[in-house]
Design a protein around this motif. Structure first.
Motif, PDB file in Angstrom:
ATOM      1  N   ALA A 180       1.212  -1.144   0.424  1.00 55.31           N
ATOM      2  CA  ALA A 180       0.310   0.244   0.176  1.00 55.31           C
ATOM      3  C   ALA A 180       0.528   1.200   0.143  1.00 55.31           C
ATOM      4  O   ALA A 180       0.517   2.418  -0.770  1.00 55.31           O
ATOM      5  CB  ALA A 180      -0.865  -0.180   0.794  1.00 55.31           C
ATOM      6  N   ILE A 181       1.578   0.846   0.614  1.00 53.09           N
ATOM      7  CA  ILE A 181       3.050   1.991   0.320  1.00 53.09           C
ATOM      8  C   ILE A 181       3.462   2.988  -0.861  1.00 53.09           C
ATOM      9  O   ILE A 181       3.630   3.970  -1.323  1.00 53.09           O
ATOM     10  CB  ILE A 181       4.250   2.070   1.604  1.00 53.09           C
ATOM     11  N   GLY A 182       4.091   1.294  -1.819  1.00 53.13           N
ATOM     12  CA  GLY A 182       4.113   1.544  -3.109  1.00 53.13           C
ATOM     13  C   GLY A 182       2.727   1.640  -4.085  1.00 53.13           C
ATOM     14  O   GLY A 182       2.062   1.547  -3.376  1.00 53.13           O
ATOM     15  N   ASN A 183       3.541   1.691  -5.385  1.00 52.91           N
ATOM     16  CA  ASN A 183       2.375   1.970  -6.003  1.00 52.91           C
ATOM     17  C   ASN A 183       2.267   0.695  -6.478  1.00 52.91           C
ATOM     18  O   ASN A 183       2.405   0.089  -8.435  1.00 52.91           O
ATOM     19  CB  ASN A 183       2.631   3.549  -7.947  1.00 52.91           C
ATOM     20  N   CYS A 184       2.005  -0.135  -6.378  1.00 53.75           N
ATOM     21  CA  CYS A 184       1.953  -1.957  -6.709  1.00 53.75           C
ATOM     22  C   CYS A 184       0.944  -1.913  -7.525  1.00 53.75           C
ATOM     23  O   CYS A 184       0.573  -2.780  -8.153  1.00 53.75           O
ATOM     24  CB  CYS A 184       1.648  -2.582  -5.502  1.00 53.75           C
ATOM     25  N   GLY A 185      -0.037  -1.098  -8.196  1.00 48.93           N
ATOM     26  CA  GLY A 185      -0.833  -1.120  -9.068  1.00 48.93           C
ATOM     27  C   GLY A 185      -0.263  -0.823 -10.017  1.00 48.93           C
ATOM     28  O   GLY A 185      -1.285  -0.316 -11.352  1.00 48.93           O
ATOM     29  N   GLY A 186       1.019  -0.377  -9.941  1.00 50.46           N
ATOM     30  CA  GLY A 186       1.915  -0.084 -10.933  1.00 50.46           C
ATOM     31  C   GLY A 186       1.853  -0.875 -12.099  1.00 50.46           C
ATOM     32  O   GLY A 186       2.358  -0.090 -13.705  1.00 50.46           O
ATOM     33  N   ALA A 187       1.778  -1.312 -12.559  1.00 45.15           N
ATOM     34  CA  ALA A 187       1.773  -3.486 -13.257  1.00 45.15           C
ATOM     35  C   ALA A 187       0.825  -3.974 -13.169  1.00 45.15           C
ATOM     36  O   ALA A 187       0.743  -4.731 -12.011  1.00 45.15           O
ATOM     37  CB  ALA A 187       3.532  -3.518 -13.005  1.00 45.15           C
ATOM     38  N   TYR A 188       0.719  -4.444 -13.956  1.00 46.56           N
ATOM     39  CA  TYR A 188       0.632  -6.528 -13.994  1.00 46.56           C
ATOM     40  C   TYR A 188      -1.370  -6.108 -13.668  1.00 46.56           C
ATOM     41  O   TYR A 188      -1.208  -6.926 -12.613  1.00 46.56           O
ATOM     42  CB  TYR A 188       0.673  -7.042 -13.376  1.00 46.56           C
ATOM     43  N   SER A 189      -1.613  -5.076 -13.793  1.00 43.05           N
ATOM     44  CA  SER A 189      -3.033  -4.375 -13.190  1.00 43.05           C
ATOM     45  C   SER A 189      -3.934  -3.593 -13.864  1.00 43.05           C
ATOM     46  O   SER A 189      -3.484  -3.140 -14.924  1.00 43.05           O
ATOM     47  CB  SER A 189      -2.712  -3.498 -11.768  1.00 43.05           C
ATOM     48  N   ILE A 190      -4.768  -3.756 -14.209  1.00 38.26           N
ATOM     49  CA  ILE A 190      -6.298  -3.425 -14.547  1.00 38.26           C
ATOM     50  C   ILE A 190      -5.898  -1.216 -14.490  1.00 38.26           C
ATOM     51  O   ILE A 190      -6.070  -0.642 -15.405  1.00 38.26           O
ATOM     52  CB  ILE A 190      -7.704  -3.663 -14.178  1.00 38.26           C
ATOM     53  N   ASP A 191      -5.634  -1.178 -13.557  1.00 39.31           N
ATOM     54  CA  ASP A 191      -5.377   0.429 -13.695  1.00 39.31           C
ATOM     55  C   ASP A 191      -4.462   0.742 -14.267  1.00 39.31           C
ATOM     56  O   ASP A 191      -4.454   1.108 -15.323  1.00 39.31           O
ATOM     57  CB  ASP A 191      -4.923   0.595 -11.969  1.00 39.31           C
ATOM     58  N   GLN A 192      -3.599  -0.691 -15.009  1.00 36.69           N
ATOM     59  CA  GLN A 192      -2.707  -0.092 -15.980  1.00 36.69           C
ATOM     60  C   GLN A 192      -3.078  -0.451 -16.894  1.00 36.69           C
ATOM     61  O   GLN A 192      -2.570   0.409 -18.344  1.00 36.69           O
ATOM     62  CB  GLN A 192      -1.088  -0.890 -15.215  1.00 36.69           C
ATOM     63  N   TRP A 193      -3.601  -0.800 -17.549  1.00 32.56           N
ATOM     64  CA  TRP A 193      -4.775  -1.362 -18.499  1.00 32.56           C
ATOM     65  C   TRP A 193      -5.155  -0.239 -18.698  1.00 32.56           C
ATOM     66  O   TRP A 193      -5.292   0.097 -20.371  1.00 32.56           O
ATOM     67  CB  TRP A 193      -5.087  -2.649 -18.551  1.00 32.56           C
ATOM     68  N   ILE A 194      -6.375   0.409 -17.944  1.00 27.56           N
ATOM     69  CA  ILE A 194      -7.130   1.370 -18.148  1.00 27.56           C
ATOM     70  C   ILE A 194      -5.620   2.925 -18.409  1.00 27.56           C
ATOM     71  O   ILE A 194      -6.300   3.383 -19.633  1.00 27.56           O
ATOM     72  CB  ILE A 194      -7.856   1.837 -17.110  1.00 27.56           C
ATOM     73  N   ALA A 195      -5.124   2.855 -17.532  1.00 29.37           N
ATOM     74  CA  ALA A 195      -4.430   4.043 -18.138  1.00 29.37           C
ATOM     75  C   ALA A 195      -2.997   3.622 -19.329  1.00 29.37           C
ATOM     76  O   ALA A 195      -3.642   4.568 -20.641  1.00 29.37           O
ATOM     77  CB  ALA A 195      -2.705   3.970 -17.106  1.00 29.37           C
ATOM     78  N   LYS A 196      -3.346   2.241 -19.872  1.00 33.06           N
ATOM     79  CA  LYS A 196      -2.265   2.338 -21.718  1.00 33.06           C
ATOM     80  C   LYS A 196      -3.273   2.340 -22.461  1.00 33.06           C
ATOM     81  O   LYS A 196      -3.405   2.826 -23.043  1.00 33.06           O
ATOM     82  CB  LYS A 196      -1.729   0.914 -21.918  1.00 33.06           C
TER      83      LYS A 196
END
Lengths: 324, 277
Positions: free
Chosen positions: A155-171
């Motif tokens: 939670a401290i790091g940006n663990c959603g920054g890779a291999y995530s739906i968040d990342q897929w949406i951002a892409k």
């Protein structure tokens, strides 16, 4: 042999230089940019384990955690004698409401695992894990201790920054891959150091015993019927193997906090982590614990390797689609 | 050199450098990572203090659990206990240390409403699945054993009281008031420890007994803790099974629950109940 004049030349020129080299080292260690790949991979593994843990609680939810369940609130209160051992189970005294929160929790942990709204779901997952752990005192073991701090650091790091739906949406929005950032670095470092603390005390705790020295400790673990999940009684005819496994485990745990930091020895330490944790997991019925320890070890794996691994799996999918 | 140069950049709120999409080398002290620093020196200084304090909090946990220094880690751990509780830290991490020991199961025997008798135990690998759920039951039976063992029986408490009174009388006669005060404080703490251990065991055992009573539709139930010893390798090589009854020690009664409520077993004589004659 150095001559006295050479030695004088080799001395640090001033305290300021020494201070600068220290601060530079410190800055490199804690505050350089770090890619989110390792954290993303850890998020998936830890998320799946937390999901499994929560799903399992749900199978006998009211028996264990219900208002009139096996674990009375008074027990915790007497054990901790502290209002800080918080849990949402203290705030709601209704089984249906608690079950509703449990189901909501499963949804949140699923979102965290998939990497959806990860900045929020990572924090909520951490709170859930701690809340359940504080409530379920008396039924806990290493899995809960490790998964709680791993969730917190994710939670401290940006663990959603890779291999995530968040990342897929951002892409899809054209934002590119997850950015490297300092908080990823801090999160990774905290996981690395905490894992070293765990192994250090696991090893030094064993040094107080006798069976870790006479080579019989692994037998004590494997011959325990309550732990046993694979029949390893054949090993009683090969006690030399038990001795090697015992002393090898002790040596590995003792060496881990030092040798994991060296480039030369890190792959060896990580290589041994796999059979040790999977062995404990498979033979002693604690696969979830073994996997969470391996998840923690991912913090020492180079992000580029993890990225390659995920790219390989993507490529293999493409090959399958092509029929090649 | 390049690094030092970067650190002398003019201070801004946050320097946001261009970052490539490819992952940076992973965190390792042996491979110097030359990416630019994102945080200002001020932010790094605050983060440094927070990191150092946090790492101290993390380290004090296993330094004070299960064994603490009376003069260092113990008092500090007490001060840091709120943080440990809030963040669920402060564990000892002594997995399978100092030695893998014998395991304990909880045996229960009772009478159902129709008068028939029943008996069971947990953890029970045949009925408690998946494995993680089995492990929760296993940990519960271990906790009940540990809590039950933490209690002091009445004979022990009487002997301790006699020892305390003799020691207190000696210190009073020698006019050693400071030591006498410390002795009284230690005695209070000791009594409180045993009282709390007893209360905890009773609360937990009562809840377990009640859940088992309800699930079996029973009128009474007795709880026992039973130890399974670890066999010698030679015995297993000669054919002894790990689940053999030979490895089970006689069960020790924890307490019983019936229509009169829960009553704990007398620790000095487990065949009687606490408070019974």
């Amino acid at each position: 042999m150095k001559t006295p004049s050479e030695s004088t030349v080799a001395q640090p020129t001033s305290g300021a230089t020494f201070f600068h080299s220290w601060t530079n080292g410190w800055n490199q260690f804690w505050f350089q940019l770090e890619a989110p790949n390792a954290l993303g991979a850890m998020r998936i593994l830890v998320g799946l384990l937390v999901l499994y843990t929560h799903f399992t609680w749900g199978l006998q939810f009211s028996t264990f955690l219900g208002v009139d369940g096996l674990l009375p609130l008074e027990y915790r209160a007497l054990l901790f004698e502290s209002p800080f051992a918080w849990s949402h189970f203290d705030w709601f005294q209704n089984n249906q409401l608690l079950m509703t929160i449990h189901i909501l929790g499963l949804i949140i942990v699923s979102m965290f695992t998939l990497g959806l709204w990860t900045n929020w779901t990572a924090v909520l997952t951490t709170l859930l894990v701690i809340s359940y752990a504080n409530r379920a005192t008396g039924t806990l073991f290493g899995l809960d201790q490790i998964s709680s701090f791993l969730c917190m650091y994710l939670a401290i790091g940006n663990c959603g920054g890779a291999y995530s739906i968040d990342q897929w949406i951002a892409k899809r929005r054209g934002a590119g891959q997850g950015r490297s950032c300092t908080r990823n670095r801090i999160a990774i470092r905290l996981i690395q150091i905490h894992m070293c603390v765990v192994y250090f005390f696991a090893a030094t705790g064993k040094l107080q015993g006798t069976t870790w020295f006479n080579g019989e400790a692994v037998w004590g673990a494997l011959a325990s019927y309550e732990y046993q999940s694979v029949d390893m009684s054949w090993i009683s005819n090969h006690m030399w193997l038990v001795a090697i496994l015992t002393l090898g485990t002790l040596a590995w745990e003792l060496a881990y906090p030092a040798l994991i930091w060296l480039k030369l020895t890190r792959p060896i330490m990580l290589l041994f982590a796999v059979p040790i944790h999977l062995g404990i997991g498979i033979c002693m019925g604690m696969l979830s614990f073994g996997l969470v320890m391996l998840a923690g070890n991912l913090a020492f794996v180079d992000s580029r390797w993890i990225n390659k691994l995920f790219q390989l799996s993507d490529e293999s999918k493409v090959h399958l689609k092509d029929g090649s | 050199m390049a690094n030092r140069k970067r650190n002398t950049k003019p201070k801004g709120r946050i320097n946001r450098p261009e970052v490539s999409d490819s992952p940076k080398p992973s965190s390792s002290p042996d491979t110097p990572d030359l990416s630019p620093l994102q945080w200002t020196p001020y932010a790094r200084a605050i983060a440094t203090v927070l990191i150092l304090v946090y790492l101290f909090v993390v380290l004090i946990g296993p330094l004070a659990n299960p064994i603490a220094s009376k003069y260092f880690s113990g008092p500090i751990a007490r001060q840091l206990a709120p943080l440990h509780r809030i963040l669920f830290l402060g564990h000892g991490y002594r997995f399978f240390g100092p030695d893998p020991g014998p395991t304990h199961r909880l045996v229960f025997r009772g009478v159902k409403k129709d008068g028939s008798k029943f008996e069971g135990f947990f953890p029970d690998r045949r009925n408690q699945n998946p494995r993680l759920l089995y492990h929760r039951w296993f940990m519960l039976s271990e906790t009940l054993f540990v809590e039950h063992a933490n209690q002091a029986n009445s004979n022990f408490l009487k002997n301790r009281q006699v020892e305390y009174e003799q020691q207190a009388a000696r210190l009073a006669s020698e006019n050693r008031t400071n030591q006498l005060r410390q002795l009284k404080l230690d005695r209070q703490l000791e009594l409180r420890y045993y009282q709390r251990a007893s209360e905890r065991t009773d609360f937990l055992a009562n809840s377990v007994a009640r859940v088992l009573l309800d699930s079996h539709q029973a009128t009474s139930i007795e709880l026992f803790s039973q130890e399974r010893s670890i066999p010698f390798p030679e015995e297993v090589a000669d054919g002894l099974k790990l689940n053999s009854e030979q490895l089970l020690l006689p069960p020790i009664k924890i307490g019983e629950l019936d229509t009169h409520g829960y009553r704990a077993a007398n620790l000095a004589d487990p065949n009687t109940l606490r408070g019974s004659k």
